[in-house]
Design an enzyme around this catalytic site. Sequence first.
Site, short mmCIF file in Angstrom:
data_model
loop_
_atom_site.label_atom_id
_atom_site.label_comp_id
_atom_site.label_asym_id
_atom_site.label_seq_id
_atom_site.Cartn_x
_atom_site.Cartn_y
_atom_site.Cartn_z
CD GLU A 1 -2.86 -1.36 2.28
OE1 GLU A 1 -2.94 -0.43 3.10
OE2 GLU A 1 -3.57 -2.37 2.31
CB CYS B 1 3.39 7.03 3.41
SG CYS B 1 4.01 5.81 4.56
CB CYS C 1 7.90 -6.14 7.96
SG CYS C 1 9.39 -5.51 8.77
CB CYS D 1 7.31 -3.71 15.46
SG CYS D 1 8.95 -3.32 14.82
CB CYS E 1 3.87 -3.15 13.27
SG CYS E 1 3.93 -2.93 11.48
N GLY F 1 7.29 -2.53 5.57
CA GLY F 1 8.63 -3.08 5.47
C GLY F 1 9.70 -2.23 6.13
CB SER G 1 10.50 3.22 14.07
OG SER G 1 10.13 3.64 12.78
CG LEU G 2 12.90 5.82 20.59
CD1 LEU G 2 14.29 5.21 20.52
CD2 LEU G 2 12.97 7.19 21.27
CG HIS G 3 7.93 2.73 18.04
ND1 HIS G 3 7.12 3.76 17.62
CD2 HIS G 3 8.40 2.13 16.90
CE1 HIS G 3 7.09 3.78 16.29
NE2 HIS G 3 7.86 2.81 15.84
CG ASN H 1 -4.30 5.09 13.79
OD1 ASN H 1 -5.26 5.76 14.17
ND2 ASN H 1 -3.26 5.60 13.17
CB CYS I 1 0.25 5.76 11.26
SG CYS I 1 1.08 7.05 10.40
S1 SF4 Z 1 7.03 -1.22 12.41
FE1 SF4 Z 1 8.23 -1.27 10.50
S2 SF4 Z 1 10.00 -2.57 11.01
FE2 SF4 Z 1 8.43 -2.98 12.59
S3 SF4 Z 1 7.27 -4.76 11.81
FE3 SF4 Z 1 6.20 -2.89 11.14
S4 SF4 Z 1 6.99 -2.52 9.08
FE4 SF4 Z 1 8.43 -3.91 10.09
#
Ligand code: SF4
Length: 381
Positions: free
Chosen positions: A96, A109, A116, A120, A123, A170, A224-226, A302, A345
């Site tokens: 997408e 984006c 992936c 995470c 995700c 990804g 992407s810290l999180h 989200n 997102c």
């Molecule tokens: S946040 Fe990014 S790196 Fe982590 S699983 Fe999702 S797509 Fe992959």
Amino acid sequence: MNETTGKVNLLGLTQPQLEAFFEQIGEKRFRAGQVMKWIHHFGVDDFDAMTNIGKALREKLKARAEIRGPEIVSEDISSDGTRKWVVRVASGSCVETVYIPQGGRGTLCVSSQAGCALDCSFCSTGKQGFNSNLTAAEVIGQVWIANKSFGTVPAKIDRAITNVVMMGMGEPLLNFDNVVAAMQIMMDDLGYGISKRKVTLSTSGVVPMIDELAKVIDVSLALSLHAPNDELRNELVPINRKYPLEVLLAACQRYISRLGEKRVLTIEYTLLRGVNDQPEHAAQMIELLADIPCKINLIPFNPFPHSGYERPSNNAIRRFQDILHKAGHNVTVRTTRGEDIDAACGQLVGQVLDRTRRSERYIAVRQLQAEPAGTPGLERS
Ligand code: SF4
């Protein structure tokens, strides 16, 4: 080279690669510039439409090359102007692409992989595992498709897409060569002429490749810290077990300092209710980022079905932002866009399923979203 047609796909070739191609077929290198303009400025995929190229060369090109973007499966336009394309790539999976207009800015984006492998925990892409790396043509092809949807006059194209973020599906640094080639075409005046500051690669933290990236390109970098500590990040972003925060932030700092010119790192931080949204997490972030020139982008989660996470309350989001703000950080909270077309997102789903199963999944997602407010894990932002 396309294995089925035996032809070279010119869409994914950078200017030097295209020059080498023309040399290889016994033609002048300047043809590369002419063909790039036709492909990227005018969205042409038919050699016969290239009116400044003679018939003999057009026939030669038709025999050896093609201009093939990913197949468009669907295009949706949200009531807020956000657009989402689902495209099928050669592996058969769908990825997408999302376009977000805001003020004078239009941000695209772009996805780099179907699925992936990094898993995470919050995700939706990671939940579906890894299917394939996109080719350079499939990465730049998303920009090509989006551009064409706004018309084919270069001036108009320039206005439509002003920024690109490699932040779709990804981990872009795990598809390094193809992503770098596509970003080079994005920045090339014969491609899309987007400034290096406005092309951003977002990584979850593949440390060795951050150093490699610095050797070949100077795009902006987002992390992407999180999570503000290793214990929590090990849980949310499992690659942290291999490359913990100390080595990761050092690599980001090296990258940013090589860029010079007052460039800063963008920190992406998805806020998860009761997990990483507490004042102590904000305090840890302040300490962690004390020496790093950065801006912070907070992304309220989200929810998607069975994620197990919830979006924090607006009060919790504001409190978190205020703490960072008072410490002198530039902090924005990402507003949710394109919700009516599932383009927000973390909502990019279904890429590694075939079309039939994907449709079923979309129906399932929409049914779950229609459940009454208060259903655990399904609160909408
Ligand atoms: S946040 Fe990014 S790196 Fe982590 S699983 Fe999702 S797509 Fe992959």
